[in-house]
Design an enzyme around this catalytic site. Structure first.
Site, PDB file in Angstrom:
ATOM      1  N   ILE A  89     -14.316 -11.072  -7.018  1.00 35.68           N
ATOM      2  CA  ILE A  89     -14.727 -10.779  -8.400  1.00 35.68           C
ATOM      3  C   ILE A  89     -14.652  -9.038  -8.484  1.00 35.68           C
ATOM      4  O   ILE A  89     -14.325  -8.435  -9.162  1.00 35.68           O
ATOM      5  CB  ILE A  89     -15.671 -11.407  -9.214  1.00 35.68           C
ATOM      6  CG1 ILE A  89     -15.257 -12.937  -9.246  1.00 35.68           C
ATOM      7  CG2 ILE A  89     -16.012 -10.552 -10.472  1.00 35.68           C
ATOM      8  CD1 ILE A  89     -16.308 -13.648 -10.111  1.00 35.68           C
ATOM      9  N   ILE A 134     -27.186  -3.494   0.201  1.00 38.12           N
ATOM     10  CA  ILE A 134     -28.111  -2.997  -0.887  1.00 38.12           C
ATOM     11  C   ILE A 134     -29.435  -3.546  -0.095  1.00 38.12           C
ATOM     12  O   ILE A 134     -30.521  -3.278  -0.789  1.00 38.12           O
ATOM     13  CB  ILE A 134     -27.758  -3.948  -1.974  1.00 38.12           C
ATOM     14  CG1 ILE A 134     -27.718  -5.523  -1.511  1.00 38.12           C
ATOM     15  CG2 ILE A 134     -26.371  -3.598  -2.527  1.00 38.12           C
ATOM     16  CD1 ILE A 134     -27.566  -6.313  -2.860  1.00 38.12           C
ATOM     17  N   LEU A 167     -22.513  -6.431  -8.248  1.00 43.75           N
ATOM     18  CA  LEU A 167     -21.682  -7.852  -7.778  1.00 43.75           C
ATOM     19  C   LEU A 167     -21.763  -8.310  -6.359  1.00 43.75           C
ATOM     20  O   LEU A 167     -21.539  -9.173  -6.054  1.00 43.75           O
ATOM     21  CB  LEU A 167     -20.366  -7.608  -8.252  1.00 43.75           C
ATOM     22  CG  LEU A 167     -19.809  -7.537  -9.580  1.00 43.75           C
ATOM     23  CD1 LEU A 167     -19.475  -6.139  -9.780  1.00 43.75           C
ATOM     24  CD2 LEU A 167     -18.691  -8.540 -10.038  1.00 43.75           C
ATOM     25  N   SER A 217     -22.545 -15.392  -1.852  1.00 40.93           N
ATOM     26  CA  SER A 217     -22.038 -16.340  -3.043  1.00 40.93           C
ATOM     27  C   SER A 217     -21.387 -17.681  -2.819  1.00 40.93           C
ATOM     28  O   SER A 217     -20.945 -18.143  -3.632  1.00 40.93           O
ATOM     29  CB  SER A 217     -20.873 -15.511  -3.897  1.00 40.93           C
ATOM     30  OG  SER A 217     -19.736 -15.389  -3.098  1.00 40.93           O
ATOM     31  N   THR A 273     -30.248 -10.728   0.498  1.00 43.36           N
ATOM     32  CA  THR A 273     -29.224  -9.901  -0.284  1.00 43.36           C
ATOM     33  C   THR A 273     -29.427  -9.975  -1.671  1.00 43.36           C
ATOM     34  O   THR A 273     -29.737  -9.185  -2.749  1.00 43.36           O
ATOM     35  CB  THR A 273     -27.891 -10.111   0.214  1.00 43.36           C
ATOM     36  OG1 THR A 273     -27.564  -9.604   1.469  1.00 43.36           O
ATOM     37  CG2 THR A 273     -26.847  -9.616  -0.890  1.00 43.36           C
ATOM     38  N   ASP A 291     -23.134 -18.852 -13.773  1.00 42.76           N
ATOM     39  CA  ASP A 291     -23.758 -20.009 -14.515  1.00 42.76           C
ATOM     40  C   ASP A 291     -24.146 -20.999 -13.758  1.00 42.76           C
ATOM     41  O   ASP A 291     -24.879 -22.125 -14.433  1.00 42.76           O
ATOM     42  CB  ASP A 291     -22.477 -20.520 -15.251  1.00 42.76           C
ATOM     43  CG  ASP A 291     -21.203 -20.903 -14.741  1.00 42.76           C
ATOM     44  OD1 ASP A 291     -21.283 -20.728 -13.402  1.00 42.76           O
ATOM     45  OD2 ASP A 291     -20.195 -21.460 -15.247  1.00 42.76           O
ATOM     46  N   GLU A 292     -24.085 -21.019 -12.523  1.00 39.58           N
ATOM     47  CA  GLU A 292     -24.574 -22.152 -11.759  1.00 39.58           C
ATOM     48  C   GLU A 292     -26.293 -22.174 -11.661  1.00 39.58           C
ATOM     49  O   GLU A 292     -26.815 -22.840 -11.525  1.00 39.58           O
ATOM     50  CB  GLU A 292     -24.265 -21.848 -10.083  1.00 39.58           C
ATOM     51  CG  GLU A 292     -22.792 -22.196 -10.074  1.00 39.58           C
ATOM     52  CD  GLU A 292     -22.431 -22.606  -8.614  1.00 39.58           C
ATOM     53  OE1 GLU A 292     -23.288 -23.426  -7.892  1.00 39.58           O
ATOM     54  OE2 GLU A 292     -21.156 -22.194  -8.413  1.00 39.58           O
ATOM     55  N   TYR A 341     -28.310 -20.816  -3.286  1.00 34.49           N
ATOM     56  CA  TYR A 341     -27.484 -19.985  -4.145  1.00 34.49           C
ATOM     57  C   TYR A 341     -27.788 -19.563  -5.455  1.00 34.49           C
ATOM     58  O   TYR A 341     -27.976 -18.526  -6.020  1.00 34.49           O
ATOM     59  CB  TYR A 341     -26.093 -20.266  -3.926  1.00 34.49           C
ATOM     60  CG  TYR A 341     -25.065 -19.525  -4.890  1.00 34.49           C
ATOM     61  CD1 TYR A 341     -24.934 -18.040  -4.806  1.00 34.49           C
ATOM     62  CD2 TYR A 341     -24.287 -20.094  -5.491  1.00 34.49           C
ATOM     63  CE1 TYR A 341     -24.137 -17.363  -5.586  1.00 34.49           C
ATOM     64  CE2 TYR A 341     -23.477 -19.381  -6.496  1.00 34.49           C
ATOM     65  CZ  TYR A 341     -23.487 -18.044  -6.433  1.00 34.49           C
ATOM     66  OH  TYR A 341     -22.635 -17.546  -7.341  1.00 34.49           O
ATOM     67  N   SER A 342     -27.893 -20.807  -6.052  1.00 34.02           N
ATOM     68  CA  SER A 342     -28.109 -20.730  -7.636  1.00 34.02           C
ATOM     69  C   SER A 342     -29.580 -20.482  -7.857  1.00 34.02           C
ATOM     70  O   SER A 342     -29.831 -19.861  -9.259  1.00 34.02           O
ATOM     71  CB  SER A 342     -27.564 -22.078  -8.347  1.00 34.02           C
ATOM     72  OG  SER A 342     -27.927 -23.104  -7.752  1.00 34.02           O
TER      73      SER A 342
HETATM   74  N1  NAD Z   1     -16.371 -16.183  -7.230  1.00 35.89           N
HETATM   75  C1  NAD Z   1     -16.520 -16.843  -8.377  1.00 35.89           C
HETATM   76  O1  NAD Z   1     -16.142 -17.748  -8.748  1.00 35.89           O
HETATM   77  C2  NAD Z   1     -17.937 -16.616  -9.338  1.00 35.89           C
HETATM   78  C3  NAD Z   1     -18.104 -17.136 -10.227  1.00 35.89           C
HETATM   79  C4  NAD Z   1     -19.430 -17.099 -11.005  1.00 35.89           C
HETATM   80  C5  NAD Z   1     -20.215 -15.785 -10.755  1.00 35.89           C
HETATM   81  N2  NAD Z   1     -19.949 -15.092  -9.468  1.00 35.89           N
HETATM   82  C6  NAD Z   1     -20.939 -14.162  -9.072  1.00 35.89           C
HETATM   83  O2  NAD Z   1     -20.009 -12.902  -8.963  1.00 35.89           O
HETATM   84  C7  NAD Z   1     -20.645 -12.015  -8.107  1.00 35.89           C
HETATM   85  C8  NAD Z   1     -19.548 -11.640  -7.183  1.00 35.89           C
HETATM   86  O3  NAD Z   1     -18.856 -12.797  -6.658  1.00 35.89           O
HETATM   87  P1  NAD Z   1     -17.588 -12.773  -5.544  1.00 35.89           P
HETATM   88  O4  NAD Z   1     -17.050 -14.178  -5.849  1.00 35.89           O
HETATM   89  O5  NAD Z   1     -16.780 -11.598  -5.869  1.00 35.89           O
HETATM   90  O6  NAD Z   1     -18.377 -12.670  -4.125  1.00 35.89           O
HETATM   91  P2  NAD Z   1     -17.632 -12.573  -2.756  1.00 35.89           P
HETATM   92  O7  NAD Z   1     -18.573 -13.204  -1.957  1.00 35.89           O
HETATM   93  O8  NAD Z   1     -16.322 -12.573  -2.860  1.00 35.89           O
HETATM   94  O9  NAD Z   1     -18.047 -10.949  -2.625  1.00 35.89           O
HETATM   95  C9  NAD Z   1     -19.266 -10.440  -2.313  1.00 35.89           C
HETATM   96  C10 NAD Z   1     -19.049  -8.975  -1.848  1.00 35.89           C
HETATM   97  O10 NAD Z   1     -20.513  -8.574  -1.475  1.00 35.89           O
HETATM   98  C11 NAD Z   1     -20.668  -7.785  -0.364  1.00 35.89           C
HETATM   99  N3  NAD Z   1     -22.163  -7.750  -0.145  1.00 35.89           N
HETATM  100  C12 NAD Z   1     -22.740  -9.111   0.490  1.00 35.89           C
HETATM  101  N4  NAD Z   1     -23.782  -8.530   0.814  1.00 35.89           N
HETATM  102  C13 NAD Z   1     -23.860  -7.412   0.733  1.00 35.89           C
HETATM  103  C14 NAD Z   1     -25.134  -6.428   0.971  1.00 35.89           C
HETATM  104  N5  NAD Z   1     -26.254  -6.930   1.367  1.00 35.89           N
HETATM  105  N6  NAD Z   1     -25.029  -5.209   0.846  1.00 35.89           N
HETATM  106  C15 NAD Z   1     -23.818  -4.591   0.145  1.00 35.89           C
HETATM  107  N7  NAD Z   1     -22.654  -5.477  -0.150  1.00 35.89           N
HETATM  108  C16 NAD Z   1     -22.875  -6.975   0.116  1.00 35.89           C
HETATM  109  C17 NAD Z   1     -19.538  -8.490   0.530  1.00 35.89           C
HETATM  110  O11 NAD Z   1     -19.393  -7.693   1.323  1.00 35.89           O
HETATM  111  C18 NAD Z   1     -18.542  -8.771  -0.494  1.00 35.89           C
HETATM  112  O12 NAD Z   1     -17.447  -7.848  -0.466  1.00 35.89           O
HETATM  113  C19 NAD Z   1     -21.782 -12.897  -7.432  1.00 35.89           C
HETATM  114  O13 NAD Z   1     -23.033 -12.520  -7.917  1.00 35.89           O
HETATM  115  C20 NAD Z   1     -21.402 -14.208  -7.853  1.00 35.89           C
HETATM  116  O14 NAD Z   1     -22.535 -15.174  -7.776  1.00 35.89           O
HETATM  117  C21 NAD Z   1     -18.781 -15.440  -8.638  1.00 35.89           C
END
Ligand code: NAD
Length: 159
Positions: free
Chosen positions: A12, A58, A79, A83, A98, A131-132, A157-158
């Site tokens: 995302i 982070i 973000l 995840s 994280t 939303d989880e 996770y959630s």
């Molecule tokens: N993918 C979905 O369907 C979805 C749905 C609802 C909410 N979200 C939320 O959106 C956010 C982003 O989700 P996503 O699907 O893009 O996740 P993803 O797992 O695809 O990407 C996460 C990114 O964060 C980086 N990362 C992880 N740990 C890190 C750290 N300690 N320091 C710096 N960078 C770090 C990773 O390298 C990666 O590029 C999350 O909070 C997730 O809960 C995702």
């Protein structure tokens, strides 16, 4: 605006990076490049003068302070996260480090920066969560989560 986007190499986050640049914003993409990262997803904007990539974690508070001081963002879109639900059940430790400690570090770094900048009213910190946290919806499509829905997480996770 100058946006500090964390996790901008993720699924995302990379879409948010591309959209922000398409709309003319400067983007500092801070990402630790874990297994979930895919820099190809931001290859289309990597050469833009609006785009800067910072390889940072982070969980590293000092690195975050340096990024805020060097790049002086107007807003943070957070973000970066662990995840994947199944991974959180197999090994919740990195999710705590994280998603909880890392988010706390980022909040504290942003607060210190905001205070040093004279507490600008326009500064924003947007945390993209999931939303989880509200658990599972019934099959009825008319039933929706709202901001008043009680938390009911079903995995590390959630939670
Ligand atoms: N993918 C979905 O369907 C979805 C749905 C609802 C909410 N979200 C939320 O959106 C956010 C982003 O989700 P996503 O699907 O893009 O996740 P993803 O797992 O695809 O990407 C996460 C990114 O964060 C980086 N990362 C992880 N740990 C890190 C750290 N300690 N320091 C710096 N960078 C770090 C990773 O390298 C990666 O590029 C999350 O909070 C997730 O809960 C995702």
């Amino acid at each position: 605006m100058r946006l500090l986007i964390t996790g901008g190499a993720g699924f995302i986050g990379s879409a948010v990076v591309r959209l922000a640049i398409a709309r003319g914003h400067e983007v500092i993409n801070l990402d630790a490049l874990t297994y979930a990262a895919c820099l190809e997803n931001v290859a289309s904007v990597a050469q833009s003068p609006l785009y800067t990539f910072v390889h940072a974690d982070i969980r590293d508070r000092a690195a975050l302070d340096r990024v805020f001081a060097a790049h002086t963002p107007d807003a943070v879109l957070h973000l970066a996260a662990e995840s994947h639900v199944d991974r959180s059940i197999d090994g919740p430790g990195t999710f705590v480090e994280t998603n909880i400690t890392g988010t706390y570090n980022l909040l504290e770094a942003a607060r210190g920066y905001w205070q040093a900048q004279g507490r600008p009213e326009s500064f924003r910190f947007q945390h993209i969560s999931t939303d989880e946290v509200y658990g599972s919806l019934p099959a009825d499509p008319m039933v929706k989560f709202t901001e008043d829905t009680p938390y009911d997480p079903r995995s590390p996770y959630s939670a």
